[in-house]
Scaffold this motif. Structure first.
Motif, PDB file in Angstrom:
ATOM      1  N   TYR A   1     124.254 -11.235  54.778  1.00 48.96           N
ATOM      2  CA  TYR A   1     124.912 -10.511  53.829  1.00 48.96           C
ATOM      3  C   TYR A   1     124.264  -9.794  52.554  1.00 48.96           C
ATOM      4  CZ  TYR A   1     128.687  -9.317  50.330  1.00 48.96           C
ATOM      5  OH  TYR A   1     129.289  -8.792  49.469  1.00 48.96           O
ATOM      6  N   ASP A   2     123.359 -11.077  52.108  1.00 46.27           N
ATOM      7  CA  ASP A   2     122.737 -10.781  51.099  1.00 46.27           C
ATOM      8  C   ASP A   2     121.511  -9.939  51.363  1.00 46.27           C
ATOM      9  OD1 ASP A   2     124.453 -11.957  48.924  1.00 46.27           O
ATOM     10  OD2 ASP A   2     123.915 -13.638  49.753  1.00 46.27           O
ATOM     11  N   PHE A   3     120.561 -10.233  52.453  1.00 53.25           N
ATOM     12  CA  PHE A   3     119.591  -9.699  52.981  1.00 53.25           C
ATOM     13  C   PHE A   3     119.883  -8.145  53.031  1.00 53.25           C
ATOM     14  CE2 PHE A   3     116.652  -8.416  56.432  1.00 53.25           C
ATOM     15  CZ  PHE A   3     115.607  -8.333  55.616  1.00 53.25           C
ATOM     16  N   SER A   4     120.984  -7.785  53.609  1.00 56.22           N
ATOM     17  CA  SER A   4     121.373  -6.431  53.975  1.00 56.22           C
ATOM     18  C   SER A   4     120.952  -5.447  52.694  1.00 56.22           C
ATOM     19  CB  SER A   4     122.823  -6.286  54.255  1.00 56.22           C
ATOM     20  OG  SER A   4     123.595  -6.892  53.427  1.00 56.22           O
ATOM     21  N   VAL A   5     121.374  -6.101  51.595  1.00 56.84           N
ATOM     22  CA  VAL A   5     121.130  -5.124  50.225  1.00 56.84           C
ATOM     23  C   VAL A   5     119.405  -5.006  50.086  1.00 56.84           C
ATOM     24  CG1 VAL A   5     121.287  -5.186  47.809  1.00 56.84           C
ATOM     25  CG2 VAL A   5     123.174  -6.185  49.170  1.00 56.84           C
ATOM     26  N   LEU A   6     118.927  -6.083  50.234  1.00 53.84           N
ATOM     27  CA  LEU A   6     117.266  -6.002  50.261  1.00 53.84           C
ATOM     28  C   LEU A   6     116.796  -4.986  51.267  1.00 53.84           C
ATOM     29  CD1 LEU A   6     114.492  -6.698  48.958  1.00 53.84           C
ATOM     30  CD2 LEU A   6     114.645  -8.801  50.266  1.00 53.84           C
ATOM     31  N   TYR A   7     117.378  -5.090  52.576  1.00 53.50           N
ATOM     32  CA  TYR A   7     116.683  -4.427  53.670  1.00 53.50           C
ATOM     33  C   TYR A   7     117.276  -2.979  53.449  1.00 53.50           C
ATOM     34  CZ  TYR A   7     116.135  -3.418  58.536  1.00 53.50           C
ATOM     35  OH  TYR A   7     115.732  -2.927  60.070  1.00 53.50           O
ATOM     36  N   GLN A   8     118.222  -2.830  52.874  1.00 50.83           N
ATOM     37  CA  GLN A   8     118.808  -1.376  52.758  1.00 50.83           C
ATOM     38  C   GLN A   8     117.730  -0.515  51.738  1.00 50.83           C
ATOM     39  OE1 GLN A   8     121.368   1.201  53.565  1.00 50.83           O
ATOM     40  NE2 GLN A   8     120.984  -0.089  55.324  1.00 50.83           N
ATOM     41  N   ALA A   9     117.080  -1.606  50.740  1.00 52.13           N
ATOM     42  CA  ALA A   9     116.340  -0.973  49.691  1.00 52.13           C
ATOM     43  C   ALA A   9     115.069  -0.615  50.406  1.00 52.13           C
ATOM     44  CB  ALA A   9     116.202  -1.893  48.610  1.00 52.13           C
ATOM     45  N   MET A  10     114.482  -1.374  51.468  1.00 46.16           N
ATOM     46  CA  MET A  10     113.254  -1.245  51.981  1.00 46.16           C
ATOM     47  C   MET A  10     113.427  -0.197  52.993  1.00 46.16           C
ATOM     48  SD  MET A  10     112.565  -5.407  52.688  1.00 46.16           S
ATOM     49  CE  MET A  10     110.882  -4.987  53.372  1.00 46.16           C
ATOM     50  N   LEU A  11     114.704  -0.054  53.620  1.00 48.89           N
ATOM     51  CA  LEU A  11     114.545   1.110  54.628  1.00 48.89           C
ATOM     52  C   LEU A  11     114.434   2.408  53.654  1.00 48.89           C
ATOM     53  CD1 LEU A  11     117.772   0.127  56.828  1.00 48.89           C
ATOM     54  CD2 LEU A  11     115.406   0.463  57.574  1.00 48.89           C
ATOM     55  N   GLN A  12     115.249   2.449  52.668  1.00 49.67           N
ATOM     56  CA  GLN A  12     115.186   3.898  51.620  1.00 49.67           C
ATOM     57  C   GLN A  12     113.695   3.836  51.235  1.00 49.67           C
ATOM     58  OE1 GLN A  12     118.115   3.312  48.678  1.00 49.67           O
ATOM     59  NE2 GLN A  12     119.635   2.318  50.170  1.00 49.67           N
ATOM     60  N   LEU A  13     112.980   2.658  50.929  1.00 54.95           N
ATOM     61  CA  LEU A  13     111.444   3.048  50.445  1.00 54.95           C
ATOM     62  C   LEU A  13     110.711   3.425  51.480  1.00 54.95           C
ATOM     63  CD1 LEU A  13     109.697   2.698  48.184  1.00 54.95           C
ATOM     64  CD2 LEU A  13     109.335   0.229  49.104  1.00 54.95           C
ATOM     65  N   GLU A  14     110.924   3.309  52.775  1.00 59.06           N
ATOM     66  CA  GLU A  14     110.374   3.768  53.922  1.00 59.06           C
ATOM     67  C   GLU A  14     110.426   5.073  54.270  1.00 59.06           C
ATOM     68  OE1 GLU A  14     107.561   3.425  57.318  1.00 59.06           O
ATOM     69  OE2 GLU A  14     107.794   2.301  55.545  1.00 59.06           O
ATOM     70  N   THR A  15     112.028   5.449  54.002  1.00 64.15           N
ATOM     71  CA  THR A  15     112.223   6.855  54.218  1.00 64.15           C
ATOM     72  C   THR A  15     111.587   7.859  53.089  1.00 64.15           C
ATOM     73  OG1 THR A  15     114.484   6.300  55.098  1.00 64.15           O
ATOM     74  CG2 THR A  15     114.208   8.719  54.171  1.00 64.15           C
ATOM     75  N   GLN A  16     111.494   7.315  51.895  1.00 61.58           N
ATOM     76  CA  GLN A  16     110.663   7.986  50.680  1.00 61.58           C
ATOM     77  C   GLN A  16     109.305   8.149  51.101  1.00 61.58           C
ATOM     78  OE1 GLN A  16     111.641   6.106  46.836  1.00 61.58           O
ATOM     79  NE2 GLN A  16     113.668   5.976  47.524  1.00 61.58           N
ATOM     80  N   SER A  17     108.656   7.270  51.571  1.00 66.80           N
ATOM     81  CA  SER A  17     107.265   7.209  52.005  1.00 66.80           C
ATOM     82  C   SER A  17     107.001   8.318  52.931  1.00 66.80           C
ATOM     83  CB  SER A  17     106.773   5.883  52.415  1.00 66.80           C
ATOM     84  OG  SER A  17     107.221   5.524  53.708  1.00 66.80           O
ATOM     85  N   ARG A  18     107.994   8.559  53.914  1.00 63.87           N
ATOM     86  CA  ARG A  18     107.944   9.694  54.826  1.00 63.87           C
ATOM     87  C   ARG A  18     108.014  11.107  54.434  1.00 63.87           C
ATOM     88  NH1 ARG A  18     110.130   6.328  59.976  1.00 63.87           N
ATOM     89  NH2 ARG A  18     109.012   4.267  59.709  1.00 63.87           N
TER      90      ARG A  18
END
Length: 626
Positions: free
Chosen positions: A454-471
């Protein structure tokens, strides 16, 4: 093919996850007559939920609004790391904490029975102008007649120095350490224990007390917890060229932060091969408790410690209870000494009263809470696997190290820039992690504590968004349909390998869809609709295959409350007996239904039944580059 995303504006829009927090203030009640109980209550809660608004602007992940996720790099105040480790400081750079991933404590949080024990201590408090404990009547009358009386608080657990020797704590600790270890003498073991205010105090004590000469810290690992090196250098020691030349050898098993681990036989053989007579060997086994119910069988045996003592190689075992029992705010640690004489030597060099009564009472309760440890051994490995699987999917080139039962992941990202970006993103989303450039000098490495999904999902979303920005992909969110707000929980980015289809796809249909898209002047497709709890694909199986063929790994998905009454598996005219439980069960078990077994619908607030695809205005544009 290359991909970019865009969306059209709708009547209702939903944003990213937000964080609400509230704090209950302390309150105290006092009377002027007799004993009064003071009750204090502090609670900090957070709710990670996607907020619903009837009208809102489009949210873009390629250009985040200023202040939407806390301070940016230009406003960040970094800790001076020139003096060594800065563990535990990351969380203090976050304005609103969702979960702390920077420290390697138990993901279950503090021991409930330990917290209850501390709370009970605070009940023994009084505020009064005349003590019920007695006093000279004449003196009392003089005080009353001469000046207004001062109110005096009484709190034994706060105002009195803790006892230096706590036999109850020694006995409970010895029994906990000796549990299941055959004929180990518990009473003798209790006399070889030294307690301190966290590992740092006892590490410093060992560095000061060991025989003069150079030290060797973690010679068998890439990098080791820096407190040992710091303590030895502060004691005036130099670094030994080899373990054989050291007066004190400092080891961690399992090692922090890298996760390297030696079994009992291997570690004992290493010590025999590398330690010289007269050398103190310090072995920190603080994280070994996470290994499972048989963890005591995997640390150094008391028989080995006793045998090495006869060879003039004393071994000291460090056990920080802060990690397994999640209590860094209390900080309590113990050392198992090789003999009673060495225990007395350390005790004489130790400052007095360093361990508070609160820490002692907490640890006593924790030792007796077997349910807490059972839950730890059941949950933590599952949570670690959950995190590792998703991180590896997102970044296949990352190297994730450490035993599957450890409370942390040591990650080599292979890229210093990426590691720093992820660290900053973790601070922004309220889930600080440890960037190993600080303290460890490993700028491409990260360390993440194991926490619940549940808590990791918040961090994981941030990492997904960062990966999207990098592309360089801009993703915007919105929704069309006039449905009950509780139907749609939000729009988020997901990794395609995290999605669970519930039915098969028609190969020819998928091919025709690709041909259709190829011929369109503007190539558009709605996003995937998924169940919010299990990430089961509700609508969009063929679109998902097209996204996969386009080389996408991260896709936008509309997350719905699948069990809402307004969501139907099929229209009333198509009653084939398939239920929502059937859909979820088929997906979770991997037993897919035949293509088009379901035709999900959603009821609008006006009562009309609409294809559930109306909830997905998110458009993906796929362009071919020649």
């Amino acid at each position: 093919m290359a991909l970019r995303h865009f969306a059209q504006t709708g009547q209702a829009a939903r944003g990213l996850s937000g964080l609400s927090a509230k704090s209950l203030a302390r309150r105290s009640l006092a009377t002027l007559t007799s004993k009064t109980t003071l009750a204090s209550s502090n609670s900090l809660t957070h709710k990670n939920a996607l907020h619903t608004t009837t009208t809102s602007p489009t949210y873009s992940l390629s250009g985040r609004k200023e202040g939407s996720w806390g301070p940016h790099l230009s406003k960040r105040h970094f800790v001076d790391t020139s003096t060594g480790s800065v563990g535990g400081e990351d969380v203090h750079q976050v304005k609103r904490v969702v979960q702390d991933f920077s420290i390697t404590t138990n993901g279950l949080g503090p021991v409930p029975s330990g917290l209850a024990a501390i709370k009970d201590m605070l009940h023994d408090i009084e505020v009064a102008w005349i003590s019920p404990r007695g006093g000279d009547v004449e003196a009392i009358m003089e005080e009353v007649e001469g000046h207004p009386s001062e109110h005096i608080a009484k709190a034994p657990s706060v105002e009195l120095y803790p006892r230096r020797k706590d036999e109850e704590l020694e006995a409970l600790t010895a029994r906990f350490l000796a549990d299941g270890q055959g004929n180990l003498d518990v009473e003798a073991l209790s006399k070889r224990l030294v307690f301190g205010n966290g590992a740092s105090e006892l590490i410093d004590l060992l560095g000061r007390t060991a025989p003069p000469g150079p030290f060797c810290a973690g010679p068998h690992v890439e990098v080791q917890y820096k407190e040992y090196e710091k303590a030895c250098k502060l004691a005036g020691r130099e670094v030994a060229s080899t373990p054989k030349d050291a007066s004190v050898i400092c080891l961690m098993n399992p090692n922090s932060p890298t996760g390297d681990y030696m079994g009992r036989t291997e570690m004992e053989a290493w010590i025999e091969s590398h330690a010289s007579p007269g050398t103190w060997v310090v072995v920190d086994e603080s994280h070994l408790c996470f290994k499972g119910p048989e963890w005591r069988d995997h640390g150094l045996s008391m028989a080995f410690i006793d045998r090495m003592a006869t060879l003039q190689i004393p071994i000291f075992i460090v056990k920080s209870w802060t990690t397994i029992f999640a209590c860094p705010g209390l900080s309590i640690c113990s050392i198992i000494c090789p003999s009673e004489s060495k225990q007395k030597l350390l005790s004489q060099a130790q400052v007095s009263g360093s361990v508070s009564d609160f820490a002692r009472r907490y640890l006593k309760a924790a030792f007796q809470d077997s349910d807490y440890l059972d839950r730890t051994w059941g949950a933590m490995p599952r949570w670690r696997q959950h995190m590792a699987t998703r991180l590896q999917r997102l970044h296949p080139t990352w190297e994730i190290k450490g035993e599957p039962w450890l409370p942390f992941l040591w990650i080599d990202t292979k890229d210093e820039k990426v590691a720093k970006q992820i660290y900053l993103a973790s601070l922004d989303c309220g889930c600080p992690i440890r960037w190993a450039d600080y303290g460890y000098g490993k700028p491409s490495h990260l360390r993440l504590a194991v926490r619940r999904p549940y808590d990791f999902s918040v961090l994981y979303q941030a990492m997904l968004q960062l990966e999207t920005q990098s592309r360089q992909r801009s993703i915007s969110f919105g929704t069309y349909a006039d449905v009950q707000p509780s139907v749609v929980e939000g729009v988020r980015l997901v990794h395609i390998d995290d999605l669970l289809p519930h039915e098969q796809v028609l190969t020819d249909r998928a091919g025709k869809l690709q041909d259709y898209i190829r011929d369109l002047p503007v190539k558009i497709l709605p996003a995937i609709i998924v169940d919010s709890k299990y990430q089961v694909v509700i609508d969009g199986h063929h679109r998902l295959e097209l996204f996969r063929a386009a080389g996408m790994s991260i896709v936008p998905a509309v997350s719905v409350n699948y069990h809402h009454d307004d969501v139907l598996v099929n229209p009333p005219s198509k009653d084939n007996g398939i239920t929502k439980e059937t859909v979820i069960g088929s997906a979770v078990r991997g037993k897919l239904m035949t293509p088009k077994s379901t035709q999900h619908m959603v009821r609008s607030r006006g009562g009309a039944l609409l294809p559930i695809i109306v909830l997905a205005p998110q458009i993906a544009e796929i362009q071919s580059h020649h």
